[in-house]
Design a protein around this motif. Structure first.
Motif, mmCIF file in Angstrom:
data_model
loop_
_atom_site.group_PDB
_atom_site.id
_atom_site.type_symbol
_atom_site.label_atom_id
_atom_site.label_comp_id
_atom_site.label_asym_id
_atom_site.label_seq_id
_atom_site.Cartn_x
_atom_site.Cartn_y
_atom_site.Cartn_z
ATOM 1 N N LEU A 1 -4.957 -4.424 -1.992
ATOM 2 C CA LEU A 1 -3.757 -3.590 -2.074
ATOM 3 C C LEU A 1 -3.929 -2.440 -3.070
ATOM 4 N N ARG A 2 -4.932 -2.535 -3.929
ATOM 5 C CA ARG A 2 -5.139 -1.499 -4.950
ATOM 6 C C ARG A 2 -5.892 -0.294 -4.413
ATOM 7 N N ARG A 3 -6.400 -0.378 -3.202
ATOM 8 C CA ARG A 3 -7.238 0.705 -2.695
ATOM 9 C C ARG A 3 -6.505 2.041 -2.677
ATOM 10 N N ARG A 4 -5.248 2.005 -2.299
ATOM 11 C CA ARG A 4 -4.471 3.254 -2.252
ATOM 12 C C ARG A 4 -4.329 3.851 -3.645
ATOM 13 N N TRP A 5 -4.061 2.995 -4.621
ATOM 14 C CA TRP A 5 -3.918 3.451 -6.014
ATOM 15 C C TRP A 5 -5.234 4.029 -6.533
ATOM 16 N N LEU A 6 -6.321 3.347 -6.260
ATOM 17 C CA LEU A 6 -7.622 3.830 -6.720
ATOM 18 C C LEU A 6 -8.015 5.124 -6.008
ATOM 19 N N ALA A 7 -7.662 5.244 -4.736
ATOM 20 C CA ALA A 7 -7.949 6.483 -4.007
ATOM 21 C C ALA A 7 -7.176 7.658 -4.605
ATOM 22 N N GLN A 8 -5.940 7.406 -5.015
ATOM 23 C CA GLN A 8 -5.147 8.470 -5.643
ATOM 24 C C GLN A 8 -5.784 8.894 -6.962
ATOM 25 N N ILE A 9 -6.263 7.916 -7.738
ATOM 26 C CA ILE A 9 -6.908 8.235 -9.016
ATOM 27 C C ILE A 9 -8.179 9.043 -8.788
ATOM 28 N N ASP A 10 -8.899 8.764 -7.705
ATOM 29 C CA ASP A 10 -10.105 9.544 -7.397
ATOM 30 C C ASP A 10 -9.763 11.009 -7.136
ATOM 31 N N ILE A 11 -8.588 11.261 -6.579
ATOM 32 C CA ILE A 11 -8.145 12.652 -6.383
ATOM 33 C C ILE A 11 -7.945 13.318 -7.743
ATOM 34 N N TYR A 12 -7.330 12.594 -8.682
ATOM 35 C CA TYR A 12 -7.143 13.139 -10.030
ATOM 36 C C TYR A 12 -8.500 13.415 -10.692
ATOM 37 N N ARG A 13 -9.451 12.509 -10.444
ATOM 38 C CA ARG A 13 -10.779 12.673 -11.033
ATOM 39 C C ARG A 13 -11.446 13.953 -10.514
ATOM 40 N N LYS A 14 -11.305 14.198 -9.232
ATOM 41 C CA LYS A 14 -11.903 15.410 -8.646
ATOM 42 C C LYS A 14 -11.247 16.662 -9.227
#
Length: 597
Positions: free
Chosen positions: A357-370
């Motif tokens: 269930l955390r995949r969506r949250w981690l994907a959003q954080i990857d956008i912030y990282r970029k």
């Protein structure tokens, strides 16, 4: 009777506690202690320095690298009065060492003997340091020394670690004290302060983490020096929770790990700050929530507590709910607590489904990282002269071997290193986070080398700090310590000049170094200074040459200084802010204040 004197008891006890060396400086008040060290020189080494603060900084960093405490020795009056800066630094960063300070003979108490501090109370050095150490012990008879030394060691190492002072009058060093020193293995070897949290609290913490949609783990120094890095990594991977770090916690999880999101701070990484301030549950492990980490406690920049539910774990209950209300506060050693968490998770079902269930949250954080990577990208290729400070930090980090220990001093360079170095292990990047004294890294790198003689040890220090403590050059040569100093030479107390420019409309005074006749930038020729001490010294003016200079310095296997001309007009920025009350608030370099729905 074959009696040991007070000094011999202390030295014997240090040897029992496996202290390999002590750092200090001689004076008439401690010559009997030095004589006791001489008698046992086959069992414990004596390292003589050229300033007492240096001894304290060396003992401090020695512990941070080795995990073992050591001791310092200073004489009465100005000798011990030079030590409080490094004592306070260790105290606020929870680092133990035993400061053995000499004092005037008890027969001269309150007579105003040479170097006695007597105007308010006899032999009153303890009052000088009682606010900056865990406790002061002052035996006034030889027979009191065994009790004092064993209690001092226990106080230093139990609970929240920190330095202690053992203040010994001259005659007490000489007086008969005991037939033998206390047996350290009987008194202190079997004490454990790795207390766990109450079981109901552990279960509640797991419930909150499993129910969270946007959890974040925030780590501080308690994880790094509490030996909890492996347990942290396992928890992050097991539940797929992103891990952010305060400046004190960087390196607890390899910064290159996919779940590591970086630094939360006033100049923090966008992905770290933006994740932490949006978290629905924040698990804080060994964190103080100081003003730099917390963006001066202004909601929406580093944290938004509440509505974020804070689970705060700390060995010191006074830190829990000091600056933020908690949904759950637990007094515990962080490593023991994480063991408890894993044991509780072993009893739970469907953990893989929860992690998915955390995949969506981690994907959003990857956008912030970029977004952050795009924001900072230009600084990594800037070839301007003087060297762009972001580029300097990048080149330094890139040049260091995997096992290197980087000890940072205090100054604007410290903020650049925190932002753009990538520590891979808990002792990759060491800095002073609480008290912030200049000289910590200049001298502390010597302690790092004593602790890890087979690893490259590099200090990055400002020109202001190095000039204050250039005496370390002599110590490095005298003890053949192949450390490297990278002097971040920006010809100013640049971090403070940046405040004058940002908060005081550019009204600058007493923050830069210049020639009084020409107005040109001025600093000593640090490379020539090093060479005059018998140490290799070079000057670097181009960013592209920094890495090669560092690699050459490490390979030389001898003390080495690199003087780097770094620009002073660029200040680090990030996703947080900082406020000087009454003068205003800075602006984030990326992103805006988060407003919860």
């Amino acid at each position: 009777m074959n009696m040991l004197n007070g000094a011999q008891v202390i030295v014997d006890y240090l040897i029992q506690e496996k202290v390999p060396q002590v750092f200090g400086l001689c004076g008439h008040g401690n010559i009997q202690f030095i004589d006791a060290l001489y008698e046992r020189s086959a069992d414990i080494k004596t390292i003589s320095v050229h300033h007492e603060s240096v001894a304290g900084f060396m003992a401090d960093v020695y512990y941070r690298v080795s995990g073992r405490p050591t001791a310092t020795f200073t004489s009465c009056g100005p000798g011990s009065a030079n030590l409080p800066i490094s004592l306070a630094n260790a105290f606020l960063d929870s680092v133990p060492f035993m400061a053995i300070t000499g004092n005037v003979p008890t027969s001269q108490f309150n007579r105003g003997a040479f170097q006695e501090m007597y105007r308010h109370y006899q032999a009153d050095f303890p009052s000088t340091v009682r606010t900056i150490c865990k406790k002061v012990f002052q035996p006034t008879r030889g027979e009191m020394v065994p009790l004092a030394v064993r209690q001092a060691w226990k106080t230093m190492m139990t609970g929240r670690p920190g330095p202690v002072v053992l203040d010994v009058p001259f005659d007490v060093f000489r007086e008969s004290a005991a037939e033998e020193a206390p047996k350290a293995i009987e008194w202190n070897a079997n004490i454990s302060c790795r207390c766990g949290a109450d079981p109901e609290g552990v279960a509640k913490a797991v419930d909150m983490l499993l129910a969270a949609e946007r959890p974040v783990v925030l780590v501080g120094q308690g994880v790094r020096y509490g030996g909890a890095a492996e347990e942290l990594k396992r928890l992050a991977e097991r539940l797929q929770i992103p891990v952010a770090a305060s400046a004190s916690g960087l390196g607890a999880l390899d910064v290159n790990h996919p779940l590591a999101v970086g630094l939360v701070a006033r100049a923090g990484h966008y992905q770290a700050n933006h994740a932490a301030r949006q978290a629905d549950v924040l698990l804080a492990l060994g964190v103080r929530f100081d003003d730099r980490t917390s963006s001066s406690w202004i909601p929406g920049y580093s944290f938004t507590i509440p509505p974020t539910k804070l689970i705060h774990i700390d060995i010191d209950p006074e830190e829990i709910a000091r600056n933020y209300p908690v949904a759950l506060g637990l007094m515990a050693d962080v490593r023991t607590f994480l063991h408890q968490i894993h044991a509780e998770l072993d009893r739970r079902a469907n953990l893989d489904a929860k992690a998915d269930l955390r995949r969506r949250w981690l994907a959003q954080i990857d956008i912030y990282r970029k977004e952050w990577d795009k924001f900072v990208a230009p600084g990594f290729i800037d070839d301007s002269t003087p060297v762009n400070p972001q580029r300097a930090a990048f080149e330094i980090d890139k040049a260091l071997p995997e096992d290197a220990i980087l000890v940072s001093d205090i100054g604007v360079h410290h903020n650049w290193l925190l932002g753009f170095c990538k520590p891979k292990r808990p002792d990759s990047l060491i800095g002073s986070m609480g008290f912030g004294p200049m000289g910590f890294g200049v001298a502390g790198v010597l302690g790092a080398k004593f602790a890890a003689p087979d690893r490259p040890c590099v200090s990055v220090c400002g020109d202001g700090a190095f000039f204050m403590h250039a005496n370390v050059l002599g110590t490095a040569l005298e003890y053949d310590l192949p450390v490297v100093w990278v002097v971040w030479n920006n010809y100013a107390y640049a971090s403070i000049r940046g405040l004058q420019r940002g908060y005081l409309g550019g009204r600058e005074l007493a923050t830069d170094f210049h020639d009084p006749k020409t107005g040109a930038r001025y600093s000593p020729d640090f490379a020539a200074m090093a060479r005059s001490c018998g140490i290799e010294g070079v000057r670097v003016d181009r960013a592209g040459d920094i890495g090669e200079a560092i690699r050459k310095a490490i390979a030389a296997d001898r003390p080495y200084l690199i003087d780097v001309d770094v620009a002073a007009d660029v200040n680090p920025t990030g996703a947080g802010v900082w406020e000087l009350p009454g003068l205003g608030q800075s602006k984030p370099g990326i992103g805006t204040r988060y407003q919860p729905a």
